[in-house]
Design a protein around this motif. Structure first.
Motif, mmCIF file in Angstrom:
data_model
loop_
_atom_site.group_PDB
_atom_site.id
_atom_site.type_symbol
_atom_site.label_atom_id
_atom_site.label_comp_id
_atom_site.label_asym_id
_atom_site.label_seq_id
_atom_site.Cartn_x
_atom_site.Cartn_y
_atom_site.Cartn_z
ATOM 1 N N GLY A 10 -70.536 54.213 109.491
ATOM 2 C CA GLY A 10 -71.269 55.450 109.259
ATOM 3 C C GLY A 10 -72.562 55.212 108.533
ATOM 4 O O GLY A 10 -73.009 54.073 108.368
ATOM 5 N N LEU A 11 -73.156 56.302 108.103
ATOM 6 C CA LEU A 11 -74.427 56.275 107.372
ATOM 7 C C LEU A 11 -74.146 56.516 105.893
ATOM 8 O O LEU A 11 -73.525 57.517 105.528
ATOM 9 N N VAL A 12 -74.592 55.595 105.063
ATOM 10 C CA VAL A 12 -74.404 55.719 103.623
ATOM 11 C C VAL A 12 -75.715 55.404 102.924
ATOM 12 O O VAL A 12 -76.653 54.903 103.542
ATOM 13 N N GLN A 13 -75.746 55.687 101.632
ATOM 14 C CA GLN A 13 -76.931 55.374 100.840
ATOM 15 C C GLN A 13 -76.747 54.047 100.111
ATOM 16 O O GLN A 13 -75.609 53.605 99.881
ATOM 17 N N ALA A 14 -77.851 53.451 99.775
ATOM 18 C CA ALA A 14 -77.806 52.195 99.029
ATOM 19 C C ALA A 14 -76.998 52.375 97.750
ATOM 20 O O ALA A 14 -77.149 53.383 97.051
ATOM 21 N N GLY A 15 -76.128 51.422 97.488
ATOM 22 C CA GLY A 15 -75.270 51.493 96.317
ATOM 23 C C GLY A 15 -73.888 52.064 96.592
ATOM 24 O O GLY A 15 -72.983 51.919 95.774
ATOM 25 N N ASP A 16 -73.748 52.705 97.739
ATOM 26 C CA ASP A 16 -72.466 53.299 98.109
ATOM 27 C C ASP A 16 -71.474 52.245 98.572
ATOM 28 O O ASP A 16 -71.813 51.071 98.764
ATOM 29 N N SER A 17 -70.242 52.701 98.784
ATOM 30 C CA SER A 17 -69.179 51.863 99.315
ATOM 31 C C SER A 17 -68.699 52.432 100.633
ATOM 32 O O SER A 17 -68.860 53.626 100.909
ATOM 33 N N LEU A 18 -68.085 51.574 101.427
ATOM 34 C CA LEU A 18 -67.559 51.984 102.727
ATOM 35 C C LEU A 18 -66.430 51.031 103.077
ATOM 36 O O LEU A 18 -66.490 49.838 102.739
ATOM 37 N N MET A 86 -66.518 47.392 101.540
ATOM 38 C CA MET A 86 -67.895 46.998 101.275
ATOM 39 C C MET A 86 -68.426 47.818 100.097
ATOM 40 O O MET A 86 -68.462 49.047 100.165
ATOM 41 N N ASN A 87 -68.815 47.134 99.057
ATOM 42 C CA ASN A 87 -69.317 47.776 97.840
ATOM 43 C C ASN A 87 -70.772 47.393 97.604
ATOM 44 O O ASN A 87 -71.255 46.390 98.131
ATOM 45 N N SER A 88 -71.431 48.202 96.810
ATOM 46 C CA SER A 88 -72.837 47.936 96.459
ATOM 47 C C SER A 88 -73.672 47.643 97.698
ATOM 48 O O SER A 88 -74.411 46.660 97.763
ATOM 49 N N LEU A 89 -73.553 48.510 98.670
ATOM 50 C CA LEU A 89 -74.246 48.296 99.937
ATOM 51 C C LEU A 89 -75.749 48.394 99.759
ATOM 52 O O LEU A 89 -76.258 49.227 98.996
ATOM 53 N N ASP A 93 -77.439 45.247 104.585
ATOM 54 C CA ASP A 93 -76.093 45.278 105.169
ATOM 55 C C ASP A 93 -76.032 46.141 106.427
ATOM 56 O O ASP A 93 -74.973 46.223 107.066
ATOM 57 N N THR A 94 -77.126 46.779 106.768
ATOM 58 C CA THR A 94 -77.170 47.575 107.987
ATOM 59 C C THR A 94 -76.960 46.677 109.200
ATOM 60 O O THR A 94 -77.687 45.699 109.393
ATOM 61 N N ALA A 95 -75.948 46.999 109.984
ATOM 62 C CA ALA A 95 -75.599 46.164 111.134
ATOM 63 C C ALA A 95 -74.450 46.801 111.890
ATOM 64 O O ALA A 95 -73.797 47.722 111.392
ATOM 65 N N ALA A 96 -74.214 46.274 113.073
ATOM 66 C CA ALA A 96 -72.974 46.573 113.781
ATOM 67 C C ALA A 96 -71.944 45.557 113.304
ATOM 68 O O ALA A 96 -72.215 44.357 113.296
ATOM 69 N N TYR A 97 -70.787 46.034 112.900
ATOM 70 C CA TYR A 97 -69.735 45.172 112.355
ATOM 71 C C TYR A 97 -68.634 45.011 113.397
ATOM 72 O O TYR A 97 -68.157 46.000 113.962
ATOM 73 N N TYR A 98 -68.238 43.766 113.604
ATOM 74 C CA TYR A 98 -67.232 43.425 114.590
ATOM 75 C C TYR A 98 -66.058 42.713 113.923
ATOM 76 O O TYR A 98 -66.258 41.856 113.062
ATOM 77 N N CYS A 99 -64.865 43.056 114.349
ATOM 78 C CA CYS A 99 -63.722 42.271 113.920
ATOM 79 C C CYS A 99 -63.300 41.371 115.077
ATOM 80 O O CYS A 99 -63.604 41.646 116.248
ATOM 81 N N ALA A 100 -62.622 40.295 114.731
ATOM 82 C CA ALA A 100 -62.186 39.329 115.724
ATOM 83 C C ALA A 100 -60.882 38.707 115.245
ATOM 84 O O ALA A 100 -60.604 38.678 114.042
ATOM 85 N N GLN A 127 -70.891 50.777 113.754
ATOM 86 C CA GLN A 127 -72.208 50.715 113.136
ATOM 87 C C GLN A 127 -72.160 51.154 111.677
ATOM 88 O O GLN A 127 -71.567 52.179 111.337
ATOM 89 N N VAL A 128 -72.806 50.368 110.848
ATOM 90 C CA VAL A 128 -72.982 50.716 109.442
ATOM 91 C C VAL A 128 -74.485 50.767 109.172
ATOM 92 O O VAL A 128 -75.190 49.792 109.421
ATOM 93 N N THR A 129 -74.941 51.892 108.688
ATOM 94 C CA THR A 129 -76.363 52.061 108.379
ATOM 95 C C THR A 129 -76.495 52.459 106.915
ATOM 96 O O THR A 129 -75.871 53.419 106.475
ATOM 97 N N VAL A 130 -77.284 51.698 106.199
ATOM 98 C CA VAL A 130 -77.486 51.949 104.774
ATOM 99 C C VAL A 130 -78.932 52.404 104.579
ATOM 100 O O VAL A 130 -79.874 51.682 104.891
#
Length: 132
Positions: A10-18, A86-89, A93-100, A127-130
């Motif tokens: 999702g979309l978060v602000q700098a310093g947030d966690s996800l 994910m802390n202190s974003l 850190d904006t990126a598409a995150y993939y698990c494998a 997608q993670v957008t900071v």
């Protein structure tokens, strides 16, 4: 074939966690071998990079230097699910995150854990957008 489904981006602000989640399963419902699950990310215009991995039996974790101390990987073995806290974003850190998933042992933590070729199945990404 193991299927992976990520969620939590999702979309978060700098310093947030996800927290991201990724669940592994098979279409047939059959059991499958699972030795570890990893997270990677790909920022716009950049190559995909390793974030971290957790071994399935012992829960040993290994992180990229860029996220060490801020990101935490955990697992719920009963649910075949891995989490990426994910802390202190930051905007970096904006990126598409993939698990494998690994379906073979990789030995103790090493650079091998970060090689894409060592992973057997991949999710579609979340997608993670900071923002600043």
């Amino acid at each position: 074939q193991v299927q992976l489904v990520e969620s939590g981006g999702g979309l978060v602000q700098a310093g947030d966690s996800l927290r991201l989640s990724c669940t592994a399963s098979t279409a047939s419902g059959r059991t499958f071998s699972l030795y570890g699950m990893g997270w990677f990310r790909q920022a716009p215009g950049k190559e995909r990079e390793f974030v971290g991995r957790i071994s399935w039996r012992g829960g040993t974790t290994y992180y990229a230097d860029s996220v060490k101390g801020r990101f935490i990987i955990s697992r719920d073995s009963a649910k075949n699910t891995v989490y990426l806290q994910m802390n202190s974003l930051g905007q970096e850190d904006t990126a598409a995150y993939y698990c494998a998933v690994n379906q073979k042992p990789l030995g103790p933590p090493s650079s091998r854990w970060g090689r894409e070729i060592e992973y057997d199945s991949w999710g579609q990404g979340t997608q993670v957008t900071v923002s600043s």
